[in-house]
Design an enzyme around this catalytic site. Structure first.
Site, PDB file in Angstrom:
ATOM      1  N   CYS A   1       0.736  -1.452   0.106  1.00  0.00           N
ATOM      2  CA  CYS A   1       0.321   0.391   0.238  1.00  0.00           C
ATOM      3  C   CYS A   1       0.815   1.869  -0.386  1.00  0.00           C
ATOM      4  CB  CYS A   1      -0.648  -0.375   1.335  1.00  0.00           C
ATOM      5  SG  CYS A   1      -2.340   1.741   1.071  1.00  0.00           S
ATOM      6  N   HIS A   2       0.670   2.149   1.122  1.00  0.00           N
ATOM      7  CA  HIS A   2       1.878   3.590   1.151  1.00  0.00           C
ATOM      8  C   HIS A   2       2.910   2.893   1.730  1.00  0.00           C
ATOM      9  CE1 HIS A   2      -2.224   5.338   1.053  1.00  0.00           C
ATOM     10  NE2 HIS A   2      -1.320   6.611   0.768  1.00  0.00           N
TER      11      HIS A   2
ATOM     12  N   GLU B   1      -6.149   7.157  -4.305  1.00  0.00           N
ATOM     13  CA  GLU B   1      -5.771   8.677  -3.567  1.00  0.00           C
ATOM     14  C   GLU B   1      -6.457   9.132  -3.287  1.00  0.00           C
ATOM     15  OE1 GLU B   1      -4.047   8.953  -0.540  1.00  0.00           O
ATOM     16  OE2 GLU B   1      -1.992   7.955  -1.564  1.00  0.00           O
TER      17      GLU B   1
END
Length: 229
Positions: free
Chosen positions: A135-136, A166
């Site tokens: 993910c991030h 996002e």
């Protein structure tokens, strides 16, 4: 690769607000618990670190109806580990078979330029270990360089939280940069998939996943890579 006697280092963010917005953030619980379950079921030991050490901030937007989250949140050992993470500066990269960076929006502020995280990535990877993120979490990879000065992600196929995801969570103007676009700017080949797809990309010893929906699958791919399958 078969290093069952070496643990995996899970790294989470210490950032508890989204920049200067005042909006709370932290690490995504499912992105920790789902891969953790897969590794622990295989008898693989996991240790926890964060950028600052100590108690890691949890992103409040968590699904405690998720059975895996619920299980670990009720587990005293897990709660103690998350409340007492190692400081990334203090870890010895040589102790670990792999490093895994969990997501949560906080990573976008404290992962990309952290020298200790970059050192751990470089030393584990160059020792034949695995670098992984979901993910991030791949924010830790955007500036990570190998000893020859080359960017780790250059020329590699990767997955990460997409620009479209996002946008869907209305954070395009909140985050300091767009992760997928920045990975591409660094020479990576980001594999776009539809929003919230379960997507994991393994390119040699670099294993990345797109979003929370990909966390369990990433755990399985990481587990199998560690067991030499």
């Amino acid at each position: 690769m078969n290093t069952p006697n070496k643990p995996v280092l899970f790294v989470v963010t210490s950032q508890d607000v989204k920049g200067d917005t005042g909006i709370p953030t932290g690490f995504n619980l499912a992105e920790v618990t789902h891969p953790l379950e897969k590794l622990q079921q295989a008898g693989i030991e996991v240790e926890f670190a964060s950028i600052k050490g100590g108690a890691a901030p949890l992103d409040g937007l968590e699904d405690m109806n998720d059975p895996v989250n619920k299980h670990y949140w009720a587990d005293e050992n897990f709660r103690h580990a998350i409340a007492n993470t190692l400081r990334i500066d203090d870890i010895d990269p040589g102790r670990y078979a792999a490093i895994f960076f969990a997501g949560g929006h906080g990573t976008m502020w404290d992962f990309p330029d952290n020298a200790a995280a970059q050192k751990a990535i470089r030393e584990i990877y160059e020792a034949g270990g695995i670098v992984s993120a979901v993910c991030h979490g791949p924010a830790a990879l955007v500036n990570a360089r190998l000893s020859d000065g080359s960017l780790l992600v250059a020329g590699k196929n990767v997955a990460a939280f997409t620009d479209a995801e996002e946008e869907e969570v209305q954070s395009t103007d909140v985050v300091p940069f767009l992760l997928a676009s920045t990975l591409n700017e660094r020479g990576a080949h980001h594999q776009d998939s539809p929003n919230w797809s379960d997507k994991v990309v393994a390119d040699g010893r670099l294993i990345t996943g797109q979003n929370p929906q990909s966390a369990a699958s990433l755990g399985e791919v990481l587990r199998d890579a560690l067991n030499g399958r």
